[in-house]
Design a protein around this motif. Structure first.
Motif, PDB file in Angstrom:
ATOM      1  N   MET A  96       3.053  10.545   9.715  1.00 20.02           N
ATOM      2  CA  MET A  96       1.944  10.251   8.816  1.00 20.02           C
ATOM      3  C   MET A  96       0.645  10.081   9.590  1.00 20.02           C
ATOM      4  N   ILE A  97      -0.421  10.253   8.870  1.00 17.64           N
ATOM      5  CA  ILE A  97      -1.715   9.805   9.374  1.00 17.64           C
ATOM      6  C   ILE A  97      -1.776   8.297   9.129  1.00 17.64           C
ATOM      7  N   THR A  98      -2.021   7.553  10.192  1.00 17.40           N
ATOM      8  CA  THR A  98      -2.140   6.103  10.101  1.00 17.40           C
ATOM      9  C   THR A  98      -3.613   5.726  10.166  1.00 17.40           C
ATOM     10  N   LEU A  99      -4.046   4.941   9.215  1.00 15.12           N
ATOM     11  CA  LEU A  99      -5.437   4.489   9.185  1.00 15.12           C
ATOM     12  C   LEU A  99      -5.463   3.025   9.599  1.00 15.12           C
ATOM     13  N   ASN A 100      -5.973   2.800  10.803  1.00 12.64           N
ATOM     14  CA  ASN A 100      -6.012   1.462  11.383  1.00 12.64           C
ATOM     15  C   ASN A 100      -7.309   0.748  11.010  1.00 12.64           C
ATOM     16  N   PRO A 101      -7.221  -0.525  10.661  1.00  8.78           N
ATOM     17  CA  PRO A 101      -8.420  -1.257  10.246  1.00  8.78           C
ATOM     18  C   PRO A 101      -9.360  -1.523  11.418  1.00  8.78           C
ATOM     19  N   ALA A 102     -10.640  -1.507  11.114  1.00  3.33           N
ATOM     20  CA  ALA A 102     -11.632  -1.789  12.149  1.00  3.33           C
ATOM     21  C   ALA A 102     -11.706  -3.276  12.459  1.00  3.33           C
ATOM     22  N   VAL A 103     -11.255  -4.114  11.515  1.00  2.00           N
ATOM     23  CA  VAL A 103     -11.241  -5.559  11.719  1.00  2.00           C
ATOM     24  C   VAL A 103      -9.877  -6.101  11.312  1.00  2.00           C
ATOM     25  N   LYS A 104      -9.541  -7.282  11.791  1.00  2.00           N
ATOM     26  CA  LYS A 104      -8.275  -7.914  11.444  1.00  2.00           C
ATOM     27  C   LYS A 104      -8.424  -8.725  10.164  1.00  2.00           C
ATOM     28  N   GLY A 105      -7.288  -8.942   9.512  1.00  2.00           N
ATOM     29  CA  GLY A 105      -7.287  -9.734   8.293  1.00  2.00           C
ATOM     30  C   GLY A 105      -6.806  -8.937   7.102  1.00  2.00           C
ATOM     31  N   PRO A 106      -6.845  -9.523   5.889  1.00  2.00           N
ATOM     32  CA  PRO A 106      -6.361  -8.855   4.687  1.00  2.00           C
ATOM     33  C   PRO A 106      -7.045  -7.509   4.459  1.00  2.00           C
ATOM     34  N   LEU A 107      -6.258  -6.528   4.050  1.00  4.23           N
ATOM     35  CA  LEU A 107      -6.757  -5.163   3.902  1.00  4.23           C
ATOM     36  C   LEU A 107      -7.872  -5.067   2.867  1.00  4.23           C
ATOM     37  N   ARG A 108      -7.846  -5.951   1.881  1.00  2.80           N
ATOM     38  CA  ARG A 108      -8.854  -5.896   0.805  1.00  2.80           C
ATOM     39  C   ARG A 108     -10.275  -6.081   1.333  1.00  2.80           C
ATOM     40  N   TYR A 109     -10.397  -6.692   2.535  1.00  2.00           N
ATOM     41  CA  TYR A 109     -11.729  -6.939   3.085  1.00  2.00           C
ATOM     42  C   TYR A 109     -12.126  -5.924   4.156  1.00  2.00           C
ATOM     43  N   VAL A 110     -11.268  -4.951   4.406  1.00  2.00           N
ATOM     44  CA  VAL A 110     -11.547  -3.960   5.447  1.00  2.00           C
ATOM     45  C   VAL A 110     -12.275  -2.771   4.828  1.00  2.00           C
ATOM     46  N   THR A 111     -13.381  -2.381   5.438  1.00  6.36           N
ATOM     47  CA  THR A 111     -14.176  -1.263   4.894  1.00  6.36           C
ATOM     48  C   THR A 111     -14.176  -0.039   5.800  1.00  6.36           C
ATOM     49  N   GLU A 142      -4.501 -11.744  12.932  1.00  8.11           N
ATOM     50  CA  GLU A 142      -5.072 -12.220  14.190  1.00  8.11           C
ATOM     51  C   GLU A 142      -4.011 -12.377  15.289  1.00  8.11           C
ATOM     52  N   ASP A 143      -2.772 -12.666  14.901  1.00  4.79           N
ATOM     53  CA  ASP A 143      -1.716 -12.864  15.909  1.00  4.79           C
ATOM     54  C   ASP A 143      -1.015 -11.574  16.305  1.00  4.79           C
ATOM     55  N   GLY A 144      -1.488 -10.446  15.786  1.00  2.91           N
ATOM     56  CA  GLY A 144      -0.888  -9.156  16.134  1.00  2.91           C
ATOM     57  C   GLY A 144       0.138  -8.679  15.137  1.00  2.91           C
ATOM     58  N   SER A 145       0.631  -9.550  14.266  1.00  2.00           N
ATOM     59  CA  SER A 145       1.570  -9.126  13.232  1.00  2.00           C
ATOM     60  C   SER A 145       0.814  -8.374  12.141  1.00  2.00           C
ATOM     61  N   GLY A 146       1.538  -7.777  11.222  1.00  2.00           N
ATOM     62  CA  GLY A 146       0.832  -7.039  10.186  1.00  2.00           C
ATOM     63  C   GLY A 146       1.744  -6.459   9.130  1.00  2.00           C
ATOM     64  N   PHE A 160       9.412  -9.800  28.561  1.00  2.21           N
ATOM     65  CA  PHE A 160       8.277  -9.933  29.471  1.00  2.21           C
ATOM     66  C   PHE A 160       7.153 -10.668  28.745  1.00  2.21           C
ATOM     67  N   HIS A 161       6.414 -11.458  29.487  1.00  2.56           N
ATOM     68  CA  HIS A 161       5.352 -12.264  28.890  1.00  2.56           C
ATOM     69  C   HIS A 161       4.069 -11.431  28.800  1.00  2.56           C
ATOM     70  N   VAL A 162       3.678 -11.118  27.571  1.00  4.04           N
ATOM     71  CA  VAL A 162       2.436 -10.384  27.331  1.00  4.04           C
ATOM     72  C   VAL A 162       1.715 -11.043  26.159  1.00  4.04           C
ATOM     73  N   THR A 163       0.460 -10.694  25.985  1.00  6.59           N
ATOM     74  CA  THR A 163      -0.291 -11.139  24.812  1.00  6.59           C
ATOM     75  C   THR A 163      -0.366  -9.982  23.834  1.00  6.59           C
ATOM     76  N   PRO A 164       0.430 -10.005  22.767  1.00  4.21           N
ATOM     77  CA  PRO A 164       0.466  -8.856  21.859  1.00  4.21           C
ATOM     78  C   PRO A 164      -0.802  -8.738  21.030  1.00  4.21           C
ATOM     79  N   VAL A 165      -1.235  -7.497  20.855  1.00  4.21           N
ATOM     80  CA  VAL A 165      -2.369  -7.237  19.966  1.00  4.21           C
ATOM     81  C   VAL A 165      -1.937  -6.428  18.747  1.00  4.21           C
ATOM     82  N   ASP A 166      -0.797  -5.749  18.828  1.00  4.53           N
ATOM     83  CA  ASP A 166      -0.284  -4.944  17.719  1.00  4.53           C
ATOM     84  C   ASP A 166       1.196  -4.676  17.997  1.00  4.53           C
ATOM     85  N   THR A 167       2.057  -5.204  17.144  1.00  6.38           N
ATOM     86  CA  THR A 167       3.501  -5.085  17.394  1.00  6.38           C
ATOM     87  C   THR A 167       4.110  -3.812  16.812  1.00  6.38           C
TER      88      THR A 167
END
Length: 318
Positions: free
Chosen positions: A14-29, A99-103, A248-255
């Motif tokens: 699929m084409i994946t459309l990633n948000p420019a900002v984090k948070g609920p999708l309803r607020y992403v433009t 914000e924690d990388g989950s989604g 391994f200990h990492v700081t996740p940004v997108d799981t």
């Protein structure tokens, strides 16, 4: 250095459309266009590690279909089993990242091109020079007839004595857990390597204790039962014995895509004869690196990156 081994997988992209900002999708433009799909992620992950990698799929005969095809081919994936279909739009999904990388992922795959794939299209020549076949539950969930297609793939693989790995990759937005369990019961007796999450195996089997899972693996004749548990690491059941490896200990940004990366790492190590401990360590390393980059497959590492990361237990320059 490339490996002499080649894997084959089958599934939608699929084409994946990633948000420019984090948070609920309803607020992403604003969104950034990417390419995603569990099986394609696996194919790309294997290719970056140096394995030969073949992907069977169908794409819309449209601009997005060309984007996916060219991207996969550019990553070194064998796309000779991919065809374009007119009148069927290439599937889309929109990602929501917290914000924690989950989604969450929201799918738009009605009338998908992959629905035109039929069992009779699985021809013997697709399996030439293939050393392992990898299937996932995502492909099975898209359409009931895909279980027939998977059965045809399994039959062809078994005739050529090609081992089969399977990741249930449960998507309860696509089907119910009852439907998933019924389908998995048809697939599992043919699986050599089961790569699953701890929560997934609970949903599938109703079991979570090690002695129960050993009985489960024995019942289905699974050679390697591999449990992925994120930050808690992973463990492997083989020949009745459990082997464990810490994460391994990492700081996740997108799981998203970490499980697909783990699968690619495990299969790379398995084909190359890694010890049980090294297998899990290597797969954990690949999965960890995937989480440090935003996107379904952008974080899938190359072999030298995984080795440097594991040896130093540090994020490498990428």
């Amino acid at each position: 250095m490339s490996s002499p081994f080649k894997v084959l997988t089958i599934g939608d992209a699929m084409i994946t459309l990633n948000p420019a900002v984090k948070g609920p999708l309803r607020y992403v433009t604003q969104f950034e266009r990417k390419v995603g799909g569990a099986e394609l992620n696996f194919a790309i992950g294997c290719a970056r590690l140096g394995l030969g990698s073949k992907w069977i799929s169908r794409l819309g005969e449209d601009e997005f279909g060309r984007v996916i095809y060219n991207f996969a081919r550019g990553e070194g994936v064998d796309v000779s089993g991919v065809d374009f279909v007119s009148g069927r739009p290439t599937s889309l999904n929109f990602k929501e990242i917290n914000e924690d990388g989950s989604g969450k992922t929201f799918y738009y795959r009605y009338n998908s091109p992959i629905l035109t794939l039929t069992p009779d299209m699985i021809q013997e020549e697709l399996f030439e020079n293939i050393d392992l076949v990898h299937l996932t539950g995502v492909f099975l969930a898209i359409d009931p007839k895909n279980i027939e297609i998977a059965a045809k793939v399994i039959e062809a693989a078994k005739q050529k004595k090609i081992p089969i790995s399977f990741d249930p990759n449960i998507r309860l937005k696509l089907w119910s857990i009852e439907e998933a369990r019924k389908a998995y019961k048809e697939i599992l007796p043919h699986v050599d390597i089961l790569l699953t999450g701890l929560e997934e195996i609970r949903l599938i089997s109703g079991m979570e204790e090690e002695d129960e899972l050993a009985l489960f693996a024995r019942e289905y004749g699974i050679r390697d039962l591999v449990l992925k548990d994120g930050a808690n690491g992973s463990k492997l059941l083989r020949n009745g014995d459990w082997t464990r490896a810490e994460s391994f200990h990492v700081t996740p940004v997108d799981t998203v895509g970490a499980g697909d990366g783990f699968d690619a790492g495990y299969i790379y190590g398995w084909l190359n004869g890694f010890s049980k401990e090294r297998l899990l360590q290597f797969a954990n390393g690949v999965g960890a690196l995937v989480t440090t980059v935003s996107g379904d497959n952008e974080g899938l590492p190359y072999l030298n990156e995984v080795n440097a990361f594991i040896n130093n237990d540090l994020i490498v320059e990428r």
